[in-house]
Design a protein around this motif. Structure first.
Motif, PDB file in Angstrom:
ATOM      1  N   GLY A 148     -64.434 -28.087 -85.659  1.00  0.00           N
ATOM      2  CA  GLY A 148     -65.504 -29.007 -85.297  1.00  0.00           C
ATOM      3  C   GLY A 148     -65.208 -29.883 -84.101  1.00  0.00           C
ATOM      4  N   THR A 149     -63.928 -30.204 -83.846  1.00  0.00           N
ATOM      5  CA  THR A 149     -63.586 -31.110 -82.745  1.00  0.00           C
ATOM      6  C   THR A 149     -62.403 -30.566 -81.968  1.00  0.00           C
ATOM      7  OG1 THR A 149     -62.066 -32.422 -84.105  1.00  0.00           O
ATOM      8  CG2 THR A 149     -64.378 -33.136 -84.029  1.00  0.00           C
ATOM      9  N   SER A 150     -62.306 -31.043 -80.739  1.00  0.00           N
ATOM     10  CA  SER A 150     -61.144 -30.742 -79.900  1.00  0.00           C
ATOM     11  C   SER A 150     -60.490 -32.074 -79.557  1.00  0.00           C
ATOM     12  CB  SER A 150     -61.570 -30.010 -78.617  1.00  0.00           C
ATOM     13  OG  SER A 150     -62.175 -28.773 -78.914  1.00  0.00           O
ATOM     14  N   ASP A 151     -59.323 -32.332 -80.148  1.00  0.00           N
ATOM     15  CA  ASP A 151     -58.611 -33.591 -79.911  1.00  0.00           C
ATOM     16  C   ASP A 151     -57.720 -33.452 -78.690  1.00  0.00           C
ATOM     17  OD1 ASP A 151     -59.667 -34.952 -82.137  1.00  0.00           O
ATOM     18  OD2 ASP A 151     -58.282 -33.877 -83.452  1.00  0.00           O
ATOM     19  N   VAL A 152     -57.705 -34.491 -77.869  1.00  0.00           N
ATOM     20  CA  VAL A 152     -56.931 -34.488 -76.629  1.00  0.00           C
ATOM     21  C   VAL A 152     -55.930 -35.628 -76.663  1.00  0.00           C
ATOM     22  CG1 VAL A 152     -57.031 -34.696 -74.114  1.00  0.00           C
ATOM     23  CG2 VAL A 152     -58.864 -33.515 -75.338  1.00  0.00           C
ATOM     24  N   ALA A 153     -54.686 -35.345 -76.275  1.00  0.00           N
ATOM     25  CA  ALA A 153     -53.656 -36.380 -76.123  1.00  0.00           C
ATOM     26  C   ALA A 153     -52.932 -36.122 -74.811  1.00  0.00           C
ATOM     27  CB  ALA A 153     -52.677 -36.359 -77.294  1.00  0.00           C
ATOM     28  N   LEU A 154     -52.614 -37.208 -74.099  1.00  0.00           N
ATOM     29  CA  LEU A 154     -52.010 -37.090 -72.771  1.00  0.00           C
ATOM     30  C   LEU A 154     -50.707 -37.866 -72.699  1.00  0.00           C
ATOM     31  CD1 LEU A 154     -55.324 -37.610 -70.899  1.00  0.00           C
ATOM     32  CD2 LEU A 154     -53.892 -35.626 -70.539  1.00  0.00           C
ATOM     33  N   THR A 155     -49.758 -37.320 -71.947  1.00  0.00           N
ATOM     34  CA  THR A 155     -48.490 -38.015 -71.714  1.00  0.00           C
ATOM     35  C   THR A 155     -48.241 -38.102 -70.217  1.00  0.00           C
ATOM     36  OG1 THR A 155     -47.135 -36.006 -71.746  1.00  0.00           O
ATOM     37  CG2 THR A 155     -47.526 -37.116 -73.862  1.00  0.00           C
ATOM     38  N   LYS A 156     -47.499 -39.157 -69.856  1.00  0.00           N
ATOM     39  CA  LYS A 156     -47.149 -39.355 -68.447  1.00  0.00           C
ATOM     40  C   LYS A 156     -46.174 -40.512 -68.351  1.00  0.00           C
ATOM     41  CE  LYS A 156     -49.323 -40.076 -63.912  1.00  0.00           C
ATOM     42  NZ  LYS A 156     -50.606 -40.386 -63.212  1.00  0.00           N
ATOM     43  N   ASP A 157     -45.199 -40.385 -67.442  1.00  0.00           N
ATOM     44  CA  ASP A 157     -44.248 -41.470 -67.161  1.00  0.00           C
ATOM     45  C   ASP A 157     -43.552 -41.976 -68.419  1.00  0.00           C
ATOM     46  OD1 ASP A 157     -44.950 -41.309 -64.492  1.00  0.00           O
ATOM     47  OD2 ASP A 157     -46.509 -42.835 -64.690  1.00  0.00           O
ATOM     48  N   GLY A 158     -43.270 -41.070 -69.357  1.00  0.00           N
ATOM     49  CA  GLY A 158     -42.459 -41.437 -70.509  1.00  0.00           C
ATOM     50  C   GLY A 158     -43.222 -41.953 -71.709  1.00  0.00           C
ATOM     51  N   SER A 159     -44.544 -41.969 -71.686  1.00  0.00           N
ATOM     52  CA  SER A 159     -45.289 -42.501 -72.821  1.00  0.00           C
ATOM     53  C   SER A 159     -46.598 -41.744 -72.992  1.00  0.00           C
ATOM     54  CB  SER A 159     -45.580 -43.990 -72.637  1.00  0.00           C
ATOM     55  OG  SER A 159     -46.394 -44.181 -71.499  1.00  0.00           O
ATOM     56  N   ILE A 160     -47.219 -41.955 -74.166  1.00  0.00           N
ATOM     57  CA  ILE A 160     -48.550 -41.414 -74.426  1.00  0.00           C
ATOM     58  C   ILE A 160     -49.540 -42.313 -73.700  1.00  0.00           C
ATOM     59  CG2 ILE A 160     -50.265 -40.891 -76.188  1.00  0.00           C
ATOM     60  CD1 ILE A 160     -47.942 -40.506 -78.161  1.00  0.00           C
ATOM     61  N   THR A 161     -50.365 -41.737 -72.843  1.00  0.00           N
ATOM     62  CA  THR A 161     -51.242 -42.551 -72.006  1.00  0.00           C
ATOM     63  C   THR A 161     -52.695 -42.542 -72.460  1.00  0.00           C
ATOM     64  OG1 THR A 161     -51.545 -40.687 -70.487  1.00  0.00           O
ATOM     65  CG2 THR A 161     -49.779 -42.240 -69.990  1.00  0.00           C
ATOM     66  N   GLY A 162     -53.048 -41.681 -73.400  1.00  0.00           N
ATOM     67  CA  GLY A 162     -54.435 -41.700 -73.828  1.00  0.00           C
ATOM     68  C   GLY A 162     -54.741 -40.666 -74.897  1.00  0.00           C
ATOM     69  N   TYR A 163     -55.741 -40.982 -75.705  1.00  0.00           N
ATOM     70  CA  TYR A 163     -56.265 -40.062 -76.705  1.00  0.00           C
ATOM     71  C   TYR A 163     -57.756 -39.889 -76.457  1.00  0.00           C
ATOM     72  CZ  TYR A 163     -51.979 -41.129 -79.320  1.00  0.00           C
ATOM     73  OH  TYR A 163     -50.680 -41.286 -79.700  1.00  0.00           O
ATOM     74  N   GLY A 164     -58.257 -38.714 -76.750  1.00  0.00           N
ATOM     75  CA  GLY A 164     -59.676 -38.464 -76.589  1.00  0.00           C
ATOM     76  C   GLY A 164     -60.153 -37.397 -77.556  1.00  0.00           C
ATOM     77  N   MET A 165     -61.462 -37.219 -77.608  1.00  0.00           N
ATOM     78  CA  MET A 165     -62.038 -36.250 -78.536  1.00  0.00           C
ATOM     79  C   MET A 165     -63.285 -35.645 -77.912  1.00  0.00           C
ATOM     80  SD  MET A 165     -64.633 -35.609 -80.842  1.00  0.00           S
ATOM     81  CE  MET A 165     -65.376 -37.224 -80.793  1.00  0.00           C
ATOM     82  N   VAL A 166     -63.418 -34.332 -78.092  1.00  0.00           N
ATOM     83  CA  VAL A 166     -64.623 -33.620 -77.671  1.00  0.00           C
ATOM     84  C   VAL A 166     -65.306 -33.121 -78.948  1.00  0.00           C
ATOM     85  CG1 VAL A 166     -65.545 -31.700 -76.339  1.00  0.00           C
ATOM     86  CG2 VAL A 166     -63.509 -32.911 -75.531  1.00  0.00           C
ATOM     87  N   PRO A 167     -66.575 -33.494 -79.184  1.00  0.00           N
ATOM     88  CA  PRO A 167     -67.235 -33.134 -80.445  1.00  0.00           C
ATOM     89  C   PRO A 167     -67.734 -31.694 -80.465  1.00  0.00           C
ATOM     90  CG  PRO A 167     -68.720 -34.417 -79.094  1.00  0.00           C
ATOM     91  CD  PRO A 167     -67.421 -34.363 -78.347  1.00  0.00           C
ATOM     92  N   CYS A 168     -66.949 -30.787 -79.947  1.00  0.00           N
ATOM     93  CA  CYS A 168     -67.280 -29.364 -80.038  1.00  0.00           C
ATOM     94  C   CYS A 168     -65.984 -28.574 -79.997  1.00  0.00           C
ATOM     95  CB  CYS A 168     -68.231 -28.928 -78.917  1.00  0.00           C
ATOM     96  SG  CYS A 168     -67.669 -29.305 -77.253  1.00  0.00           S
ATOM     97  N   ALA A 169     -65.979 -27.434 -80.669  1.00  0.00           N
ATOM     98  CA  ALA A 169     -64.748 -26.636 -80.751  1.00  0.00           C
ATOM     99  C   ALA A 169     -65.128 -25.209 -81.156  1.00  0.00           C
ATOM    100  CB  ALA A 169     -63.775 -27.277 -81.737  1.00  0.00           C
ATOM    101  N   GLY A 170     -64.322 -24.625 -82.048  1.00  0.00           N
ATOM    102  CA  GLY A 170     -64.516 -23.222 -82.400  1.00  0.00           C
ATOM    103  C   GLY A 170     -65.847 -22.918 -83.045  1.00  0.00           C
ATOM    104  N   ASP A 171     -66.432 -23.888 -83.776  1.00  0.00           N
ATOM    105  CA  ASP A 171     -67.715 -23.630 -84.444  1.00  0.00           C
ATOM    106  C   ASP A 171     -68.825 -23.325 -83.454  1.00  0.00           C
ATOM    107  OD1 ASP A 171     -66.646 -23.857 -86.908  1.00  0.00           O
ATOM    108  OD2 ASP A 171     -67.578 -25.780 -87.428  1.00  0.00           O
ATOM    109  N   GLU A 172     -68.722 -23.876 -82.223  1.00  0.00           N
ATOM    110  CA  GLU A 172     -69.747 -23.594 -81.217  1.00  0.00           C
ATOM    111  C   GLU A 172     -69.757 -22.109 -80.858  1.00  0.00           C
ATOM    112  OE1 GLU A 172     -70.483 -27.482 -81.597  1.00  0.00           O
ATOM    113  OE2 GLU A 172     -68.487 -26.620 -81.453  1.00  0.00           O
ATOM    114  N   ILE A 173     -68.581 -21.500 -80.808  1.00  0.00           N
ATOM    115  CA  ILE A 173     -68.501 -20.074 -80.496  1.00  0.00           C
ATOM    116  C   ILE A 173     -68.993 -19.253 -81.689  1.00  0.00           C
ATOM    117  CG2 ILE A 173     -66.996 -18.250 -79.663  1.00  0.00           C
ATOM    118  CD1 ILE A 173     -67.336 -20.722 -77.801  1.00  0.00           C
ATOM    119  N   THR A 174     -68.601 -19.696 -82.894  1.00  0.00           N
ATOM    120  CA  THR A 174     -69.081 -19.011 -84.099  1.00  0.00           C
ATOM    121  C   THR A 174     -70.601 -19.090 -84.191  1.00  0.00           C
ATOM    122  OG1 THR A 174     -67.030 -19.629 -85.228  1.00  0.00           O
ATOM    123  CG2 THR A 174     -68.865 -18.898 -86.607  1.00  0.00           C
ATOM    124  N   GLU A 175     -71.148 -20.266 -83.877  1.00  0.00           N
ATOM    125  CA  GLU A 175     -72.604 -20.457 -83.917  1.00  0.00           C
ATOM    126  C   GLU A 175     -73.294 -19.543 -82.903  1.00  0.00           C
ATOM    127  OE1 GLU A 175     -75.835 -21.815 -85.655  1.00  0.00           O
ATOM    128  OE2 GLU A 175     -73.927 -22.801 -86.164  1.00  0.00           O
TER     129      GLU A 175
END
Length: 712
Positions: free
Chosen positions: A221-248
């Motif tokens: 149902g979702t695609s979670d995003v996490a980013l790293t840079k310069d030695g730390s986690i710099t951000g989290y994000g979410m896309v409200p679409c994932a594998g179910d869109e292809i199944t649909e």
């Protein structure tokens, strides 16, 4: 043995994965694993929509694991990234009076930044009820001390300490739905983490976070995003679409039941499947080439990749160095290539990752070395290090419900209660700034009294850990006061001295003013007052305080038709030596004043300041300077010289002629050769460079002129 068992559940949109592990030294050994899919769409976009149905699947997974591991009572879970709210915030503290910074100072700064994030969340108008959100973790991006980046502030000394961090928040309904499903099957939430945090701790350890990497967990149902840079986690994000869109898309294209379409999608990656056979909702049997189905979903895969790329670029601004794909949806055909194209990075820089080896977990079974096993393995690994649940305490006689981050302290309780920790300590009294003789001086206020912190009636500190049913009492400290200063506190009184001015004795006393007004030594001072304190030491100062200033004598003239004024400055001497207004005066000095006489024409017109331009010729074997600039001066209708005295109210006409090439006559004038002084009847012959010449002949630098005079 039972105490060492770790039970982790990954409750996903498509399936529920359960893992049981055992602590062995510093590692976790996996004892059993189980995976079951939801029979209906009980979860959508990572959220529980049908709690009883989800609880039924959890119960089945639990029962199968208990068959080989024994009773399981506590479980570690992860919340979906769809409900995650992340806010970047900063905070700063005045470290100037703290001395060497401690871990407590650093912790206070972190909590201040989290409070700032909570304030941003409350005022962002992006959520309806900010009070229902809990901070469940944070990632420090950077510390700085006086604009210098540091890994930690502990042990450092400076003026201004700042922090930047990413705080993560979850709404209570997410936790409540998880707890409800677990409670139905008699499970207690032992630890709680976030799905993107669990995943990133598995695939991107601290030693890899100096790279700019994007981790994308593509579920159903979702695609979670996490980013790293310069030695730390710099951000989290979410896309409200994932594998179910292809199944649909497959379901719509071929009129298939959703579960049938999901099975078709999973067969697309098998190279042995040249065709795929399935029954549609009409009961018709279809056998379609795999290549055709792949082509039909290509547009939908591109749309999914563009949505993920957009989220990555929004969080990271620029494309990352590489993208790591996990989750069951990462196996979607053509997705990795499409994402690389959407991000405009080389295709090999986007890859599906499997948990072949994880630090802290030994001997991962083959059936768990799949992209969708990363998150449950991460939950299991973090279950041994964090305890996120609720505890109840009393703060200043008010009940407080705390979300437990693990090893909660009194500082955490204050943060949850909305109390600014920095306000507890008695602030130092405001200082005042006084400018003394153009130099700024700061006078600090008195120190405030510290706060009183009691835990269960025992005096303690902010870092003291708390537990269920603890009683906390906070008494705020008192602030310091503003200093009280008078003039005698900030100036040193110097004794007067005596001088003689025009044969009369004077005592020279110090001059003290506050904001330009003469003041006494008992005058009280206020913030930003300007104090001048000086003992007159220059001739001008001494003459001013003794009323012996000699007035400047003005002279008026009409020069070339315009009225002009010329000032004649006084004449001074100290101990018989000529002096200026800036000359120093000492004890017992003898000072005389006088006025200069009228100026000369040269002084009045400033002719002595004109730049001298001339050429040199040899006149009768002697060097002669011939000026290239000629002055004509008429004073009071009579020709005048530059050295004449310019009497007051004179009328002067002045002109200046520049000549680039002077003539022989100019040389004669420069040499003071006047033919009128020659005897009558004399004959004059002039040679220029050994040749006869005329009076109007032009001369140049270095020429030789000889004059021959013959008398009768």
């Amino acid at each position: 043995m039972e105490k060492d068992l770790l039970f982790a559940l990954d409750i996903g949109t498509r399936s529920v994965v359960g893992l049981v592990g055992e602590k062995v030294d510093n590692s976790i050994r996996i004892i059993a694993s189980e995976r079951l899919e939801h029979h209906t769409r009980a979860m959508m976009d990572g959220q529980i929509h049908d709690v009883p149905e989800v609880a039924n699947i959890i119960a089945q997974v639990k029962a199968k694991l208990e068959a080989s591991c024994g009773p399981l009572r506590k479980v570690s879970v992860a919340a979906a990234g769809r409900a995650l709210c992340t806010i970047k915030s900063n905070a700063e503290i005045d470290a100037g009076e703290r001395g060497i910074l401690t871990a407590s100072d650093e912790h206070s700064l972190e909590l201040a930044a989290i409070q700032s994030a909570q304030h941003k969340l409350a005022t962002s108008n992006t959520i309806t009820d900010p009070t229902s959100y809990y901070c469940v973790g944070y990632s420090v991006v950077s510390y700085t001390l006086d604009n210098t980046p540091l890994k930690t502030l502990v042990g450092q000394r400076g003026k201004i300490a700042t922090i930047e961090l990413i705080a993560t928040f979850l709404p209570r309904q997410v936790i409540d739905s998880l707890q409800s499903a677990l409670k139905i099957v008699n499970l207690e939430m032992a630890t709680l983490t976030l799905e993107p945090i669990a995943a990133i701790n598995v695939l991107i350890p601290q030693t890899m976070r100096h790279l700019n990497l994007a981790l994308v967990d593509i579920g159903a149902g979702t695609s979670d995003v996490a980013l790293t840079k310069d030695g730390s986690i710099t951000g989290y994000g979410m896309v409200p679409c994932a594998g179910d869109e292809i199944t649909e898309a497959i379901s719509q294209q071929y009129l298939l039941d959703f579960n049938v379409a999901e099975k078709v999608k999973r067969q697309l990656n098998d190279p042995e499947n040249q065709t795929i056979r399935f029954n549609d909702v009409l009961g018709l049997v279809q056998e379609v080439p795999t290549k055709e189905i792949t082509q039909r979903i290509e547009r939908h895969v591109a749309e999914l990749s563009q949505a993920i790329a957009k989220e990555i670029l929004m969080l990271n601004v620029t494309p990352p160095q590489a993208v790591l794909l996990i989750g069951g949806g990462s196996l979607t055909p053509m997705l990795a290539e499409a994402l690389a194209q959407s991000l405009d990075i080389p295709a090999p820089r986007v890859a599906v990752r499997r948990p072949d080896a994880i630090e802290g977990i030994s001997q991962i079974p083959d059936d768990l070395c799949t992209p969708d096993a990363v998150t449950p393995l991460g939950i299991l690994r973090l279950s041994a290090s964090r305890t996120l649940n609720f505890i109840n305490v009393t703060l200043n006689e008010q009940p407080l419900h705390l979300f437990n981050l693990g090893q909660l302290t009194i500082a955490d309780a204050l943060l949850a209660a909305g109390i600014d920790i920095r306000s507890l300590h008695g602030r130092p009294g405001l200082g005042i700034t006084i400018t003394i003789n153009e130099e700024t001086h700061f006078f600090p206020g008195t120190h405030g009294t510290p706060s009183l912190i009691e835990l269960n009636d025992t005096k303690t500190g902010l870092s003291e850990q708390i537990k269920e049913n603890d009683t906390i009492k906070i008494t705020k400290g008192t602030s310091g006061t503003v200093p009280t200063l008078c003039l005698r506190d900030v100036v040193n009184v110097l004794p007067p001295y005596t001088v003689s001015i025009n044969e009369e004795l004077y005592d020279i006393h110090p001059i003290i003013t506050v904001n330009g007004i003469p003041a006494e030594l008992d005058t009280l001072l206020a913030d930003r007052d300007h104090v001048t304190y000086r003992l007159p030491t220059t001739l001008e100062q001494v003459l001013t305080v003794t009323d012996n200033v000699v007035e400047i004598t003005p002279y008026r003239y009409i020069i070339n038709g315009s009225e002009r004024e010329y000032n004649v400055w006084p004449k001074y001497s100290i101990n018989g030596v000529s002096a200026q207004s800036t000359s120093s005066v000492n004890k017992d000095d003898i000072i005389l004043t006088g006025v200069l006489s009228e100026p000369t024409v040269e002084e009045l017109l400033g002719l002595d300041n004109y730049e001298e331009n001339f050429i040199t010729v040899l006149f009768n074997k002697t060097n002669c300077s011939v000026p290239l600039r000629r002055f004509t001066i008429i004073m009071n209708d009579k020709p005048a010289q530059a050295t004449d005295t310019a009497h007051n109210n004179s009328i002067i006409n002045f002109s200046c002629t520049d000549q680039e090439h002077p003539m022989v006559t100019d040389v004669l004038l420069a040499a003071d050769f006047d033919t009128k002084t020659l005897p009558p009847g004399s004959t004059v012959k002039i040679h220029l460079n050994k040749q006869p010449t005329e009076y109007t002949s032009l001369v140049k630098n270095g020429d030789e002129i000889d004059v021959f005079v013959t008398s009768r």
